[in-house]
Motif scaffolding. Sequence first.
Motif, mmCIF file in Angstrom:
data_model
loop_
_atom_site.group_PDB
_atom_site.id
_atom_site.type_symbol
_atom_site.label_atom_id
_atom_site.label_comp_id
_atom_site.label_asym_id
_atom_site.label_seq_id
_atom_site.Cartn_x
_atom_site.Cartn_y
_atom_site.Cartn_z
ATOM 1 N N LYS A 50 -4.928 -0.408 0.374
ATOM 2 C CA LYS A 50 -4.438 0.696 1.313
ATOM 3 C C LYS A 50 -3.912 0.035 2.558
ATOM 4 O O LYS A 50 -4.141 -1.413 2.772
ATOM 5 N N HIS A 83 -8.544 -1.124 -4.614
ATOM 6 C CA HIS A 83 -8.497 0.173 -3.686
ATOM 7 C C HIS A 83 -7.348 -0.421 -2.324
ATOM 8 O O HIS A 83 -7.545 -0.377 -1.314
ATOM 9 N N LYS A 116 -7.039 6.703 3.884
ATOM 10 C CA LYS A 116 -5.495 6.075 3.273
ATOM 11 C C LYS A 116 -5.092 4.760 4.085
ATOM 12 O O LYS A 116 -4.181 4.188 3.802
ATOM 13 N N PRO A 148 0.786 -1.230 -0.032
ATOM 14 C CA PRO A 148 -0.094 0.048 -0.050
ATOM 15 C C PRO A 148 0.844 1.273 -0.042
ATOM 16 O O PRO A 148 2.012 1.136 0.108
#
Length: 305
Positions: free
Chosen positions: A102, A100, A74, A3
């Motif tokens: 993260k 996504h 985040k 990430p």
Amino acid sequence: MRPKRLVQGDTIGITAPASPADIQKIRQAIPFFEQMGVHVKLGKTIHLRYGYLAGTDTERLADIHNMIVDDSIKAIMFARGGYGTARIADNLDYQLIEQHPKIIWGYSDITYLHTAIRQITGLTTFHGPMPASDIADSDFDDLSASMFRQLLEPATLHYSEAISPLRVMVPGQAVAELVGGNLSLLISSLGTPYEIDTQGKLLLLEDIGEAPYRIDSMLNQLHLAGKLDAAAGIVIGDFAEAEPPEGKSSLSLEQVFHDYFSGLRCPVMAGFKIGHCFPHFSLPLGEKAVMNTADKTLTVEAGVR
């Protein structure tokens, strides 16, 4: 798949995927993150309770999924462990996590999610102290706090006897991907689609509140499942509150470890302050690590980019 690192001004989300969180402890932990230079957004499950769970399975899943797709968040910090992440593993949207990627951070019951997410998506996740169960604790120390810097400044992590005395059980050196976490959660993964893969891996083990006979039973299951023999090395973390039942005769924890680890062909080292303890040395799971018993060190590559 690593990430992205955090930068000043980023927002982190805190959600409870397992047992209910103490909202007062969460509030006590928020200033810690603010001092890191990041903002905090609380998930809905922080305020929920469904028996011994922080909301229904549907509610806990929705909270995680919402944080995954929210591009303003985040990093996802899990509030605490307890029990419940295995209940949602089957319905977690792993494709969404791949889309996504993260920072995902927690330990204990979170071991189940670490294992499932890493093995399905390849995403590096982080084994470290949590807001409600650790950061708000009066014993939360400077070393444990400093481990969060790895999220802002990617760096190779180095564990030596400067942190705690280490005991070599089987000498040697292992260079492998670091996996594992809480022993009882790894045991609960066996026979499921999320069964821990230890083949050629450096296996971390820790737990809390388990008597020596229970640890014996779980290590025996790992042994019979071939998980110990398959590993490239064993990192024995902290086994807190591992006392035998009062008045009952018992093997010591050291005797149990000797029975299961001393005959392995891979290096084994014990004494790491990783787990339900302070200090708590945080680690990225899924990254390359080197354990060398000659100089009693564990080195792990950075987990963010």
